[in-house]
Scaffold this motif. Structure first.
Motif, PDB file in Angstrom:
ATOM      1  N   ALA A  21       1.341  -5.674  -6.831  1.00  9.12           N
ATOM      2  CA  ALA A  21       1.201  -4.641  -5.795  1.00  9.12           C
ATOM      3  C   ALA A  21       0.260  -5.100  -4.694  1.00  9.12           C
ATOM      4  N   ARG A  22      -0.831  -5.778  -5.077  1.00  4.77           N
ATOM      5  CA  ARG A  22      -1.810  -6.259  -4.097  1.00  4.77           C
ATOM      6  C   ARG A  22      -1.182  -7.322  -3.202  1.00  4.77           C
ATOM      7  N   LEU A  25       1.498  -5.750  -0.900  1.00  5.09           N
ATOM      8  CA  LEU A  25       0.884  -5.021   0.210  1.00  5.09           C
ATOM      9  C   LEU A  25       0.289  -5.989   1.222  1.00  5.09           C
ATOM     10  N   VAL A  28       3.158  -7.285   3.301  1.00  5.23           N
ATOM     11  CA  VAL A  28       3.638  -6.229   4.201  1.00  5.23           C
ATOM     12  C   VAL A  28       2.674  -6.065   5.378  1.00  5.23           C
ATOM     13  N   LEU A  29       1.379  -6.036   5.094  1.00  4.45           N
ATOM     14  CA  LEU A  29       0.386  -5.895   6.163  1.00  4.45           C
ATOM     15  C   LEU A  29       0.437  -7.062   7.133  1.00  4.45           C
ATOM     16  N   GLY A  71      -4.223  -8.323   5.347  1.00  3.58           N
ATOM     17  CA  GLY A  71      -3.158  -8.791   4.465  1.00  3.58           C
ATOM     18  C   GLY A  71      -3.525 -10.115   3.814  1.00  3.58           C
ATOM     19  N   SER A  85      -9.346  -3.591  -0.861  1.00  2.00           N
ATOM     20  CA  SER A  85      -8.358  -2.510  -0.958  1.00  2.00           C
ATOM     21  C   SER A  85      -8.902  -1.220  -0.349  1.00  2.00           C
ATOM     22  N   LEU A 128       0.733   4.825   1.375  1.00  2.00           N
ATOM     23  CA  LEU A 128       0.113   3.531   1.670  1.00  2.00           C
ATOM     24  C   LEU A 128      -1.359   3.516   1.249  1.00  2.00           C
ATOM     25  N   TRP A 131      -1.409   3.225  -2.449  1.00  2.00           N
ATOM     26  CA  TRP A 131      -0.975   1.876  -2.816  1.00  2.00           C
ATOM     27  C   TRP A 131      -2.156   0.905  -2.684  1.00  2.00           C
ATOM     28  N   ALA A 132      -2.885   1.011  -1.579  1.00  2.00           N
ATOM     29  CA  ALA A 132      -4.025   0.121  -1.365  1.00  2.00           C
ATOM     30  C   ALA A 132      -5.082   0.320  -2.449  1.00  2.00           C
ATOM     31  N   ALA A 135      -3.776  -0.983  -5.822  1.00  2.00           N
ATOM     32  CA  ALA A 135      -3.676  -2.441  -5.831  1.00  2.00           C
ATOM     33  C   ALA A 135      -5.037  -3.101  -6.029  1.00  2.00           C
TER      34      ALA A 135
END
Length: 141
Positions: A21-22, A25, A28-29, A71, A85, A128, A131-132, A135
């Motif tokens: 997940a980390r 993300l 994605v970032l 990211g 995070s 989001l 999620w952060a 993660a």
């Protein structure tokens, strides 16, 4: 020789999932940040509220650079994942007024060409943030 943390014997499905997940993300970032500075620059400018004291282009470029950095930090600094995070979560909160502005002003960008689509997007921002936090390993708090 030391095994990477994800392969270490103490690694659990939960820690492997958090690592995935980390990293996801982070990617994605970084990709969103590149979009800020290149092919999606104009669409991101449409989200910047008029009350932001910096120019729209500067704001988009600066936030894009910050996104790439955040990211990269998520991916490259696993030992600092918790603090990174939380910084990422704070960033998502800080940019939320831009999403609200897009909805309130009825601005078409990113394929969000109806009030319904823009409204639904608003509910994605808390996802989001969560999620952060998850993660980084603080999802159980």
């Amino acid at each position: 020789m030391r095994l990477p943390a994800i392969l270490a014997p103490t690694s659990t499905p939960q820690t492997r999932g958090r690592t995935a997940a980390r990293i996801a993300l982070g990617v994605v970032l970084a990709l969103a940040g590149i979009g800020h500075m290149t092919f999606q620059r104009h669409e991101f400018q449409a989200q910047v509220p008029d009350w932001v004291p910096l120019g729209k282009d500067f704001t988009v470029l600066a936030s894009g650079l910050l996104e790439v950095g955040l990211g990269a930090a998520l991916v490259a600094l696993p030992r600092h994942r918790r603090i990174v995070s939380w910084v990422v979560a704070a960033f998502f909160v800080a940019v939320f007024p831009g999403n609200i502005h897009q909805y309130v002003a009825g601005i078409d960008a990113f394929g969000l060409d109806t009030d319904t689509k823009r409204l639904v997007r608003l509910f994605g921002q808390p996802v989001l943030v969560l999620w952060a936090i998850a993660a980084g390993g603080d999802g159980k708090r």
